[in-house]
Write a protein that holds these residues in place. Structure first.
Motif, PDB file in Angstrom:
ATOM      1  N   VAL A  73      46.174  50.899 120.794  1.00 23.81           N
ATOM      2  CA  VAL A  73      46.041  52.055 121.684  1.00 23.81           C
ATOM      3  C   VAL A  73      46.354  51.625 123.126  1.00 23.81           C
ATOM      4  CG1 VAL A  73      44.420  53.752 122.596  1.00 23.81           C
ATOM      5  CG2 VAL A  73      44.393  53.200 120.160  1.00 23.81           C
ATOM      6  N   GLU A  74      45.823  50.489 123.542  1.00 25.18           N
ATOM      7  CA  GLU A  74      46.097  49.991 124.905  1.00 25.18           C
ATOM      8  C   GLU A  74      47.578  49.743 125.103  1.00 25.18           C
ATOM      9  OE1 GLU A  74      42.905  50.850 126.479  1.00 25.18           O
ATOM     10  OE2 GLU A  74      44.455  49.940 127.742  1.00 25.18           O
ATOM     11  N   GLU A  75      48.198  49.106 124.113  1.00 27.31           N
ATOM     12  CA  GLU A  75      49.634  48.828 124.219  1.00 27.31           C
ATOM     13  C   GLU A  75      50.446  50.118 124.266  1.00 27.31           C
ATOM     14  OE1 GLU A  75      49.519  44.514 121.889  1.00 27.31           O
ATOM     15  OE2 GLU A  75      50.035  46.331 120.796  1.00 27.31           O
ATOM     16  N   SER A  76      49.965  51.146 123.549  1.00 26.32           N
ATOM     17  CA  SER A  76      50.737  52.389 123.584  1.00 26.32           C
ATOM     18  C   SER A  76      50.653  53.039 124.968  1.00 26.32           C
ATOM     19  CB  SER A  76      50.337  53.342 122.459  1.00 26.32           C
ATOM     20  OG  SER A  76      49.004  53.728 122.562  1.00 26.32           O
ATOM     21  N   PHE A  77      49.525  52.880 125.665  1.00 28.83           N
ATOM     22  CA  PHE A  77      49.448  53.381 127.048  1.00 28.83           C
ATOM     23  C   PHE A  77      50.385  52.580 127.973  1.00 28.83           C
ATOM     24  CE2 PHE A  77      45.630  55.787 125.907  1.00 28.83           C
ATOM     25  CZ  PHE A  77      45.843  56.935 126.651  1.00 28.83           C
TER      26      PHE A  77
ATOM     27  N   THR B  97      58.629  67.927 131.507  1.00 27.68           N
ATOM     28  CA  THR B  97      57.209  68.139 131.182  1.00 27.68           C
ATOM     29  C   THR B  97      56.827  67.298 129.964  1.00 27.68           C
ATOM     30  OG1 THR B  97      57.533  69.992 129.668  1.00 27.68           O
ATOM     31  CG2 THR B  97      57.332  70.537 131.993  1.00 27.68           C
ATOM     32  N   VAL B  98      55.601  66.806 129.978  1.00 24.08           N
ATOM     33  CA  VAL B  98      55.145  65.929 128.894  1.00 24.08           C
ATOM     34  C   VAL B  98      53.872  66.479 128.258  1.00 24.08           C
ATOM     35  CG1 VAL B  98      54.529  63.583 128.204  1.00 24.08           C
ATOM     36  CG2 VAL B  98      56.074  63.930 130.151  1.00 24.08           C
ATOM     37  N   ARG B  99      53.944  66.675 126.962  1.00 25.47           N
ATOM     38  CA  ARG B  99      52.791  67.092 126.181  1.00 25.47           C
ATOM     39  C   ARG B  99      52.262  65.862 125.451  1.00 25.47           C
ATOM     40  NH1 ARG B  99      51.985  70.403 121.001  1.00 25.47           N
ATOM     41  NH2 ARG B  99      50.325  71.813 121.659  1.00 25.47           N
ATOM     42  N   GLY B 100      50.952  65.689 125.414  1.00 26.11           N
ATOM     43  CA  GLY B 100      50.387  64.502 124.773  1.00 26.11           C
ATOM     44  C   GLY B 100      49.749  64.840 123.441  1.00 26.11           C
ATOM     45  N   TYR B 101      50.119  64.093 122.417  1.00 23.19           N
ATOM     46  CA  TYR B 101      49.429  64.205 121.129  1.00 23.19           C
ATOM     47  C   TYR B 101      48.379  63.124 121.059  1.00 23.19           C
ATOM     48  CZ  TYR B 101      52.871  67.233 118.844  1.00 23.19           C
ATOM     49  OH  TYR B 101      53.666  68.273 118.473  1.00 23.19           O
ATOM     50  N   LEU B 102      47.146  63.524 120.781  1.00 26.38           N
ATOM     51  CA  LEU B 102      46.117  62.540 120.470  1.00 26.38           C
ATOM     52  C   LEU B 102      45.802  62.728 118.991  1.00 26.38           C
ATOM     53  CD1 LEU B 102      44.288  60.309 121.530  1.00 26.38           C
ATOM     54  CD2 LEU B 102      42.606  62.057 122.129  1.00 26.38           C
TER      55      LEU B 102
ATOM     56  N   ARG C 263      42.588  60.083 130.048  1.00 29.35           N
ATOM     57  CA  ARG C 263      43.684  59.181 130.427  1.00 29.35           C
ATOM     58  C   ARG C 263      45.045  59.850 130.254  1.00 29.35           C
ATOM     59  NH1 ARG C 263      42.884  53.224 127.953  1.00 29.35           N
ATOM     60  NH2 ARG C 263      44.786  52.806 129.121  1.00 29.35           N
ATOM     61  N   LEU C 264      45.201  60.599 129.158  1.00 22.17           N
ATOM     62  CA  LEU C 264      46.486  61.276 128.936  1.00 22.17           C
ATOM     63  C   LEU C 264      46.762  62.314 130.022  1.00 22.17           C
ATOM     64  CD1 LEU C 264      46.477  61.635 125.043  1.00 22.17           C
ATOM     65  CD2 LEU C 264      48.208  60.442 126.400  1.00 22.17           C
ATOM     66  N   LEU C 265      45.712  63.013 130.445  1.00 17.50           N
ATOM     67  CA  LEU C 265      45.887  63.991 131.534  1.00 17.50           C
ATOM     68  C   LEU C 265      46.177  63.250 132.833  1.00 17.50           C
ATOM     69  CD1 LEU C 265      42.997  66.495 130.706  1.00 17.50           C
ATOM     70  CD2 LEU C 265      45.463  66.934 130.505  1.00 17.50           C
ATOM     71  N   ASP C 266      45.452  62.156 133.036  1.00 19.67           N
ATOM     72  CA  ASP C 266      45.589  61.369 134.258  1.00 19.67           C
ATOM     73  C   ASP C 266      47.009  60.813 134.436  1.00 19.67           C
ATOM     74  OD1 ASP C 266      44.201  60.346 136.512  1.00 19.67           O
ATOM     75  OD2 ASP C 266      44.452  58.332 135.624  1.00 19.67           O
ATOM     76  N   ILE C 267      47.643  60.401 133.347  1.00 16.07           N
ATOM     77  CA  ILE C 267      48.994  59.839 133.490  1.00 16.07           C
ATOM     78  C   ILE C 267      50.065  60.938 133.569  1.00 16.07           C
ATOM     79  CG2 ILE C 267      48.393  57.634 132.383  1.00 16.07           C
ATOM     80  CD1 ILE C 267      49.855  58.599 129.865  1.00 16.07           C
ATOM     81  N   GLY C 268      49.648  62.215 133.432  1.00 12.88           N
ATOM     82  CA  GLY C 268      50.611  63.279 133.704  1.00 12.88           C
ATOM     83  C   GLY C 268      50.920  64.239 132.575  1.00 12.88           C
TER      84      GLY C 268
END
Ligand code: MG
Length: 305
Positions: free
Chosen positions: A122-126, A142-147, A170-175
């Motif tokens: 997970v860390e490496e994927s960030f 625009t970027v949509r994040g899948y968790l 974190r996903l929101l924080d990175i944009g």
């Protein structure tokens, strides 16, 4: 009960990518194109087309470039948002070069699933996402994040709510503009949906920053969707015809059928903008290409009419 329903919801149609990705039988690019054209004709406004992964990673999506080109050439109504999944910087660069304006990225809650799927913790994927997000910002994408595996992991079992909250923040924080919370193995139940959404809201995340991505593997998708709607969520992922089996349970259904989501909402007075009969034609076409029936009861009923 049901006194606080939204006037409308947004549907993210994931059939061409998430659905077909889990279908082993190869589909011709021309057939994918026809499917996308029929989906667009049904009124769907958000369609995920494909993924820019290495062609050897997912053979079904090896025609990503060709497909995006071909969809462009169709000149479909420009109020339709087409998204492509990008696993890394190279993926978003390729997407950008093809004129793609909207992408999705993927993070799992569990290291074991993440390592199996994308060969990164997970860390490496960030870490991998950092240059992707920078590129997106520079190029106004625009970027949509899948968790994924929010409600349980096939390898790690239960996932802590704190972990889900942290990764979403974190996903929101990175944009990412929206996080799609995935029930990858179709294990969620309504009380859990409520618990997780409450925790996310307490952490300051707003309903409009979230979407729900349910799988109907255990027949719980509709109950979970209703719970999400009652909790203020108005964006849902679904796959026409319920395309895409469950990679963790052979022969079981994966993605909830878009038809079921549309039927549920329209019956409850919530607008979807989607014509169920037209949508059913899109599913019937692709199921015909695959030579199979939908696992969804509703889709079977619609197919007989
Ligand atoms: Mg899915």
């Amino acid at each position: 009960m049901f006194d606080n329903l939204p006037a409308a919801i947004t549907i993210h149609e994931v059939g061409p990518r998430d659905g077909l990705q889990n279908e082993s039988q190869p589909i011709a690019t021309a057939d994918k194109l026809r499917f996308i054209e029929l989906l667009a004709a049904s009124g769907l406004k958000h369609i995920e087309l494909t993924s820019f992964v290495r062609p050897d990673a997912i053979a079904q999506l090896a025609d990503a470039k060709e497909l995006v080109h071909a969809v462009d050439a169709l000149a479909l109504p420009d109020d339709i948002t087409f998204t492509c999944l990008v696993p890394n910087l190279r993926g978003i660069e390729t997407a950008h070069a093809l004129g793609v304006r909207h992408v999705a990225v993927f993070v799992a809650t569990s290291d074991r699933l993440s390592q199996r799927n994308i060969n990164a913790t997970v860390e490496e994927s960030f870490q991998r996402l950092a240059p992707v997000m920078a590129f997106a910002q520079t190029h106004n994408i625009t970027v949509r994040g899948y968790l994924s595996t929010v409600f349980g992991c096939p390898y790690e079992g239960e996932i802590s709510v704190d972990k889900v909250v942290n990764l979403s923040l974190r996903l929101l924080d990175i944009g990412c503009y929206e996080i799609s919370l995935g029930d990858t193995i179709g294990i969620a139940a309504p009380n859990q949906v409520r618990e997780i959404l409450e925790a996310l809201y307490r952490a300051g995340i707003k309903p409009h920053q979230l979407a729900l991505h349910f799988h109907d593997t255990r027949g719980m998708a509709m109950a979970n969707i209703i719970t999400g709607i009652e909790m203020g969520i108005t964006a849902f992922d679904a796959s026409a015809g319920g395309l895409g089996g469950c990679p963790y349970a052979q022969g079981a259904s994966g993605n909830v059928a878009t038809e079921e989501l549309v039927y549920l909402c329209e019956r409850m007075g919530i607008a979807t903008g989607v014509d169920l009969n037209q949508l059913s034609k899109a599913s019937a076409f692709m199921l015909g290409c695959l030579g199979k029936e939908s696992a969804s009861k509703l889709c079977r009923v619609l197919a007989k009419n």
